[in-house]
Motif scaffolding. Sequence first.
Motif, mmCIF file in Angstrom:
data_model
loop_
_atom_site.group_PDB
_atom_site.id
_atom_site.type_symbol
_atom_site.label_atom_id
_atom_site.label_comp_id
_atom_site.label_asym_id
_atom_site.label_seq_id
_atom_site.Cartn_x
_atom_site.Cartn_y
_atom_site.Cartn_z
ATOM 1 N N HIS A 50 0.884 -1.257 0.026
ATOM 2 C CA HIS A 50 -0.131 -0.212 0.019
ATOM 3 C C HIS A 50 0.895 1.283 0.010
ATOM 4 O O HIS A 50 0.531 2.068 -0.574
ATOM 5 C CB HIS A 50 -1.017 0.024 1.347
ATOM 6 N N ASP A 51 1.959 1.145 0.803
ATOM 7 C CA ASP A 51 2.810 2.421 0.810
ATOM 8 C C ASP A 51 3.508 2.797 -0.685
ATOM 9 O O ASP A 51 3.517 3.742 -0.988
ATOM 10 C CB ASP A 51 3.740 2.264 1.848
ATOM 11 N N LEU A 52 3.849 1.477 -1.271
ATOM 12 C CA LEU A 52 4.327 1.838 -2.566
ATOM 13 C C LEU A 52 3.322 2.393 -3.602
ATOM 14 O O LEU A 52 3.425 3.113 -4.459
ATOM 15 C CB LEU A 52 4.740 0.405 -3.072
ATOM 16 N N GLN A 53 2.155 1.773 -3.491
ATOM 17 C CA GLN A 53 0.975 2.379 -4.179
ATOM 18 C C GLN A 53 0.911 3.721 -4.044
ATOM 19 O O GLN A 53 0.522 4.691 -5.140
ATOM 20 C CB GLN A 53 -0.327 1.507 -4.123
ATOM 21 N N ILE A 54 0.758 4.162 -2.922
ATOM 22 C CA ILE A 54 0.500 5.683 -2.534
ATOM 23 C C ILE A 54 1.868 6.447 -2.824
ATOM 24 O O ILE A 54 1.477 7.487 -3.532
ATOM 25 C CB ILE A 54 0.295 5.679 -1.092
ATOM 26 N N ARG A 55 3.027 6.104 -2.895
ATOM 27 C CA ARG A 55 3.922 7.000 -3.212
ATOM 28 C C ARG A 55 3.955 7.058 -4.795
ATOM 29 O O ARG A 55 4.536 7.752 -5.496
ATOM 30 C CB ARG A 55 5.510 6.099 -2.939
ATOM 31 N N SER A 56 3.440 6.019 -5.416
ATOM 32 C CA SER A 56 3.521 6.035 -7.052
ATOM 33 C C SER A 56 2.159 6.623 -7.406
ATOM 34 O O SER A 56 1.917 6.727 -8.826
ATOM 35 C CB SER A 56 3.277 4.645 -7.564
ATOM 36 N N GLY A 57 1.339 7.230 -6.656
ATOM 37 C CA GLY A 57 0.286 7.907 -7.078
ATOM 38 C C GLY A 57 -1.095 7.067 -7.354
ATOM 39 O O GLY A 57 -2.048 7.547 -8.277
ATOM 40 N N LEU A 58 -1.064 5.953 -6.873
ATOM 41 C CA LEU A 58 -2.151 4.774 -7.391
ATOM 42 C C LEU A 58 -3.417 5.099 -6.549
ATOM 43 O O LEU A 58 -3.231 5.273 -5.391
ATOM 44 C CB LEU A 58 -1.803 3.552 -7.403
ATOM 45 N N ASP A 59 -4.462 4.887 -6.940
ATOM 46 C CA ASP A 59 -5.649 4.910 -6.130
ATOM 47 C C ASP A 59 -5.941 3.558 -5.424
ATOM 48 O O ASP A 59 -6.465 2.553 -5.895
ATOM 49 C CB ASP A 59 -6.985 5.311 -6.919
ATOM 50 N N ALA A 60 -5.851 3.461 -4.083
ATOM 51 C CA ALA A 60 -5.696 2.238 -3.442
ATOM 52 C C ALA A 60 -6.130 2.744 -1.979
ATOM 53 O O ALA A 60 -5.599 3.281 -1.327
ATOM 54 C CB ALA A 60 -4.695 1.443 -3.471
ATOM 55 N N THR A 61 -6.979 2.051 -1.357
ATOM 56 C CA THR A 61 -7.746 2.375 -0.041
ATOM 57 C C THR A 61 -7.375 1.100 0.750
ATOM 58 O O THR A 61 -7.772 0.140 0.722
ATOM 59 C CB THR A 61 -9.264 2.682 -0.046
ATOM 60 N N TRP A 62 -7.063 1.457 2.178
ATOM 61 C CA TRP A 62 -7.045 0.471 3.198
ATOM 62 C C TRP A 62 -8.075 -0.081 3.791
ATOM 63 O O TRP A 62 -8.822 0.831 4.177
ATOM 64 C CB TRP A 62 -5.821 0.933 4.321
ATOM 65 N N LEU A 63 -8.358 -1.366 3.931
ATOM 66 C CA LEU A 63 -9.518 -1.781 4.657
ATOM 67 C C LEU A 63 -9.261 -2.665 5.589
ATOM 68 O O LEU A 63 -8.206 -3.609 5.719
ATOM 69 C CB LEU A 63 -10.621 -2.328 3.332
ATOM 70 N N SER A 64 -9.921 -2.439 6.877
ATOM 71 C CA SER A 64 -9.898 -3.423 7.969
ATOM 72 C C SER A 64 -10.499 -4.701 7.506
ATOM 73 O O SER A 64 -11.460 -4.768 6.492
ATOM 74 C CB SER A 64 -10.549 -3.034 9.159
ATOM 75 N N ALA A 95 -11.451 -15.197 8.827
ATOM 76 C CA ALA A 95 -9.897 -14.839 9.247
ATOM 77 C C ALA A 95 -9.326 -13.838 8.157
ATOM 78 O O ALA A 95 -7.977 -13.420 8.714
ATOM 79 C CB ALA A 95 -9.474 -16.235 8.982
ATOM 80 N N VAL A 96 -9.996 -13.429 7.104
ATOM 81 C CA VAL A 96 -9.426 -11.926 6.439
ATOM 82 C C VAL A 96 -9.070 -11.041 7.291
ATOM 83 O O VAL A 96 -10.022 -10.721 7.983
ATOM 84 C CB VAL A 96 -10.287 -11.732 5.305
ATOM 85 N N THR A 97 -7.779 -10.457 7.432
ATOM 86 C CA THR A 97 -7.488 -9.452 8.276
ATOM 87 C C THR A 97 -7.547 -8.281 7.877
ATOM 88 O O THR A 97 -7.957 -7.345 8.622
ATOM 89 C CB THR A 97 -6.003 -9.837 8.965
ATOM 90 N N ALA A 98 -7.167 -7.981 6.622
ATOM 91 C CA ALA A 98 -7.082 -6.642 5.978
ATOM 92 C C ALA A 98 -7.187 -6.681 4.630
ATOM 93 O O ALA A 98 -7.047 -7.907 3.977
ATOM 94 C CB ALA A 98 -5.846 -5.902 6.564
ATOM 95 N N GLY A 99 -7.302 -5.731 3.898
ATOM 96 C CA GLY A 99 -7.517 -5.628 2.240
ATOM 97 C C GLY A 99 -6.993 -4.203 1.828
ATOM 98 O O GLY A 99 -7.061 -3.269 2.384
ATOM 99 N N LEU A 100 -6.678 -4.242 0.714
ATOM 100 C CA LEU A 100 -6.817 -3.006 -0.196
ATOM 101 C C LEU A 100 -7.762 -3.107 -1.188
ATOM 102 O O LEU A 100 -7.928 -4.165 -1.872
ATOM 103 C CB LEU A 100 -5.319 -2.949 -1.020
ATOM 104 N N PHE A 101 -8.299 -2.138 -1.457
ATOM 105 C CA PHE A 101 -9.475 -1.775 -2.470
ATOM 106 C C PHE A 101 -8.867 -0.986 -3.588
ATOM 107 O O PHE A 101 -8.566 0.172 -3.404
ATOM 108 C CB PHE A 101 -10.695 -1.195 -1.914
#
Length: 409
Positions: free
Chosen positions: A136-150, A164-170
Amino acid sequence: MEPNPTRPIDLRRSPAAPRAPSALPARSDVAIVGGGLIGLSMAWRLAQGGRSVTVVERETVGAGASLAATGMLAPAAEHEPGSDPLLPLALESLSRWPGFRDDLQAASGVDIDYRQEGTLVLAIGRDEVDRLRFRHDLQIRSGLDATWLSGPQVRAREPALRPAVTAGLFCPRDHQVDPSRVMAALIRACVAAGVTIVEACPVEALDWEAGRVTGLSTGRGRIAAGTVILAAGAWSGQAGLLPEALALPVRPLKGQSLALRTTARTGTLSHMVWTEQVHMAPKSDGHLIVGATVEDCGFTPGVTAGGLYALLEGARRVLPGIEEMAVEAVWSGYRPTSDDDAPIIDTLAPGLVVATGHHRNGYLLAPATADAVAALLTEGALPDYARAFGRARFAPASKSSPDRERATA
């Protein structure tokens, strides 16, 4: 390629495409070696521009990777360390997809099942969450649209996932298409535009004259061409067709996939879902495609028990409902992979152009590749977005001429 009975012929759900002509013409403005997604996309665009085009395919259209793919258009989910040079091309091609889709559907009458729900990238457990944070950090630094989800936010979007799915990126801008429908649409569009498609016709040699490629020779005869385009996918790097001075650093990476039939009782997914083990792509006709293994084993054909186990276990880890889904098809294919996992789009010699090495991004990069090659043939130069993907970025070629190498081989 050896005949592969596990290729998903039984999965070709799209409207029947008209059978292409089989006669090899004596001459064509452009001869394209390879009848996969990239070859047909270029053929269609070039024919739209008024050129006579012949596609010569060693087996059947889509036999290498195009009909074995999942159809991901996912520059955000695919982005990883080291892929920064590819990202501008990926985003440029994604921006061209809506126009490409509209033109293709209008020309063919085939709905290609272009889906825009976005992609979810999942993590289970602390280690995977840490790696997902890094992504996610790499996506944000590259200007991509990605949202962190619990975990609860992920399951709110996809209730069928395990707790059991702990987290995700949308990744909302990551889309998908149905490869079988895209290929059927391209065949129809090519035929309507006057493209000649010749199947079961392996190319034996390129014809050279005074340092220029003037056509190609096959087991069924010779075709003269003003330009030959090499788009043979994973076979583009095979010895024998190109002289050593022009050899391409392209190899096959085998992938195995399967299709599951979903029902109202089993449920399905609403988004394309990625994990560290698999990706799952729901299609509008009720299939759920699960892919894909990555095997550096050359052109080893077929499907293995280990490959299918890895796919099913990877999917079951996050989606328990797959246990009740019928397995409708299994198959394997060969990704055309260059040494840096990015395509090679270039003029190799007068009269010889290459467009290959798209790795697992063939569907994403098809519109930009087709438009770039059309511009190259029309204007004499690649557009800015494609210029970084020439062969020269690899080891420098020998200074010996192709004619001299052919004479001394």
